[in-house]
Design an enzyme around this catalytic site. Structure first.
Site, short mmCIF file in Angstrom:
data_model
loop_
_atom_site.label_atom_id
_atom_site.label_comp_id
_atom_site.label_asym_id
_atom_site.label_seq_id
_atom_site.Cartn_x
_atom_site.Cartn_y
_atom_site.Cartn_z
N ASP A 35 1.01 -1.18 -0.06
CA ASP A 35 -0.03 -0.09 0.09
C ASP A 35 0.91 1.18 0.14
O ASP A 35 1.57 1.35 0.96
CB ASP A 35 -0.76 -0.03 1.13
CG ASP A 35 -1.85 1.11 1.17
OD1 ASP A 35 -1.58 2.45 0.93
OD2 ASP A 35 -3.08 0.88 1.53
N HIS A 36 1.07 1.77 -1.24
CA HIS A 36 2.01 2.64 -1.13
C HIS A 36 2.25 3.86 -0.33
O HIS A 36 2.90 4.73 0.19
CB HIS A 36 2.40 3.21 -2.60
CG HIS A 36 1.70 4.03 -3.34
ND1 HIS A 36 0.39 3.71 -3.83
CD2 HIS A 36 1.55 5.45 -3.45
CE1 HIS A 36 -0.23 4.87 -4.13
NE2 HIS A 36 0.41 5.98 -4.02
N HIS A 94 -5.76 2.90 0.99
CA HIS A 94 -5.15 4.21 1.36
C HIS A 94 -5.84 4.87 2.39
O HIS A 94 -5.30 5.13 3.60
CB HIS A 94 -4.61 5.22 0.29
CG HIS A 94 -4.26 4.37 -1.03
ND1 HIS A 94 -3.23 3.51 -0.75
CD2 HIS A 94 -4.23 4.53 -2.28
CE1 HIS A 94 -2.72 3.23 -2.11
NE2 HIS A 94 -3.50 3.67 -3.03
#
Ligand SMILES: NC(=O)C1=CN([C@@H]2O[C@H](COP(=O)(O)OP(=O)(O)OC[C@H]3O[C@@H](n4cnc5c(N)ncnc54)[C@H](OP(=O)(O)O)[C@@H]3O)[C@@H](O)[C@H]2O)C=CC1
Ligand SMILES: O=C1O[C@H](COP(=O)(O)O)[C@@H](O)[C@H](O)[C@H]1O
Length: 497
Positions: free
Chosen positions: A180-181, A243
């Protein structure tokens, strides 16, 4: 957890000819090399179907770095560590050849059999790749093997479960690194530090002192060339399920007993378990969806979502979501967490605003003068930092108040050296630190939360488009807060709401 700080590994990128590899992965690996986080003992093998040669692949790697990093050095040396191995991942016999390639690279670069398999491909291939890697013995080495997986991890809970079962046949949970950047962003990682390293915040961090928390992640770009994917996803699955819910968990979790992967993840899971589920009939009270229409930005006319490539001209897909999340636990009972995210909004910005409750009595109240609430703003991007909004005395005679701000700018100090999210996450996965990756339990709980909302939306035809490109979203999103006596705090000084 055994974290290694000088990782030596062969990184296999499945999908090495694609967009993600070029835009994010190659430059991130380069920065790790340039910053000496990885030494000489590494190699990257790119996999794709295109009939590229090693030389052509290396040119592509160099191009990607030159286009994103100013005056890169040692590019020849860096790119010489890259190899290309073309094959169709659905063809089992090719894995044995890949095995030989990896074995030779271990010897050439003195790598002790460590393998990072990075799946930068569509999720329908994840299970096939994972099972072939295991079946053909590519994970059977003296070193470690890890599987790094890109989003989307399924499109609802059942599909995510199926995907998880497939990859768990071949890899154990502690070998799986689900990206999950947002968890790699500097200021997202700073949420825990701001909360748990400052005596002034933690005692106030609860329903007695906080009236609401707002998280905005707005994008000015539209869907660009991802219409095919986005039509099936929409903003709820694309941004909220991962996010935004991850940021909620970090803001709401209890202090972990230790800063270890398991302890932090277990506190986040508890928050997600306390997230109040929203049944079909309640969706309209808690969530608002939107889709961008035509509009203007910087004097330029912009098309609506339904005019974009690969988008249905009567599409019911949401490009905007605002929601009110309630966490039913002792700390947060009654405190709304408002979230919103959308494409083609007025600005690109991710910000968290923590609004504190008003003081019990305003001694300074005069006609026409109100105290502003105290706000703690965490700027995630593009600016990075924190701002504390206070009230102070106006200079001069008498006791008059004025709002003031105390600012800390993170990227003003670190400037261009602030590591990119992918750089940190690739490094963490090479080191064996899974803290900033999502555990299956988190993924499952967040899917189960969003599924009831998306299922309801699928049964209702929306009145789209309902916000203009370049605006801050549909009016109904303002009402969501107004009915609770709140309003969205502006995300930039320029954007009027
Ligand atoms: N691009 C981005 O910014 C982001 C992407 N992601 C996710 O990352 C993944 C990759 O995205 P992206 O790079 O944009 O996708 P692209 O479509 O640009 O690339 C897909 C890659 O998969 C390869 N590929 C497809 N089928 C096969 C096959 N049968 N055998 C071998 N290779 C194959 C293609 O290689 P070839 O054509 O040579 O066969 C290509 O390298 C997706 O799951 C996406 O959702 C997540 C976040 C951001
Ligand atoms: O995961 C995704 O994130 C990007 C936004 O990421 P950011 O780091 O630029 O904020 C979004 O554009 C994309 O649709 C989504 O898949």
């Amino acid at each position: 957890m055994n974290i290694e700080h000088n990782p030596k590994a062969v990184i296999v990128i499945f999908g090495a000819t694609g967009d993600l590899a070029k835009r994010k992965l190659f430059p991130s690996i380069y920065r790790l090399f340039q910053n000496k986080k990885i030494g000489r003992e590494f190699s990257v093998v790119g996999v794709g179907r295109r009939a590229w040669t090693n030389d052509f692949f290396r040119e592509n790697v160099k191009e990607s770095i030159e286009s994103s990093i100013h005056a890169p050095e040692a590019l020849e040396e860096f790119s010489s560590h890259f190899y290309y191995h073309p094959f169709d991942v659905t063809n089992p016999s090719s894995y044995l050849e890949l095995k030989d390639v990896l074995h030779n690279l271990d010897q050439k670069y003195d790598i002790p059999g460590n393998r990072m398999f990075y799946l930068a491909m569509a999720p329908e291939f994840f299970g096939t790749i994972a099972s072939n890697l295991k079946k053909e013995g590519l994970t059977d080495t003296q070193g470690w093997s890890r599987l790094v997986i890109e989003k989307p991890f399924g499109h609802d809970l059942p599909s995510a479960e199926q995907l998880n079962n497939e990859i768990r046949e071949a890899f154990s949970e502690d070998q799986i690194y689900r990206i999950d950047h947002y968890l790699g962003k500097e200021m997202v990682q700073n949420i825990e530090v701001i909360r748990f390293a400052n005596a002034i915040f933690e005692p106030l961090w609860n329903s007695r002192f906080i009236s609401n928390i707002q998280i905005t992640s707005s994008e000015s770009l539209g869907v660009e060339d991802r219409g095919r994917y986005y039509e099936k996803s929409g903003a709820l699955r694309d941004m909220v399920q991962n996010h935004l819910i991850q940021m909620v968990a970090l803001l709401a979790m209890e202090p972990p007993i230790k800063l270890t992967t398991n302890e932090i993840r277990s506190e986040k899971v508890k928050v997600l378990r306390a997230l109040r589920s929203i049944s079909g009939g309640e969706v309209n009270d808690f969530f608002v969806r939107g889709q961008y229409g035509t509009g203007q930005m910087n004097g330029k006319e912009l098309p609506g979502y339904r005019e974009e490539n690969n988008v249905d001209d009567i599409s019911n897909t949401e490009t905007y979501v605002a929601g009110k999340l309630m966490i039913d636990n002792f700390r947060w009972a009654g405190v709304p967490f408002y979230i919103r995210t959308g494409k083609r909004m007025a600005a690109k910005s991710t910000k968290i605003v923590v609004q504190f409750k008003d003081i019990p009595m305003n001694l300074y109240y005069r006609d026409g003068e109100n105290l502003d609430p105290n706000l703690l703003v965490i700027h995630i991007q593009p600016d990075e930092g924190i701002t504390l909004h206070l009230n102070a005395k106006k200079s001069g005679g008498g006791i008059f108040t004025q709002p003031i701000k105390m600012d800390y700018c993170n990227n003003c100090i670190d400037g261009i050296n602030t590591p990119e999210a992918y750089e940190k996450l690739i490094y963490d996965s090479l080191c064996g630190d899974a803290t900033n990756f999502t555990h299956w339990d988190e993924v499952a709980l967040s899917w189960s939360f969003v599924d009831s909302i998306s299922e309801y939306w699928q049964t209702q035809i929306a009145d789209f488009p309902n916000y203009a490109s370049g605006s801050m979203g549909p009016k109904a999103a303002d009402m969501l807060l107004e009915k609770d006596g709140f309003h969205w705090w502006p995300i930039t000084d320029i954007v009027e709401e």
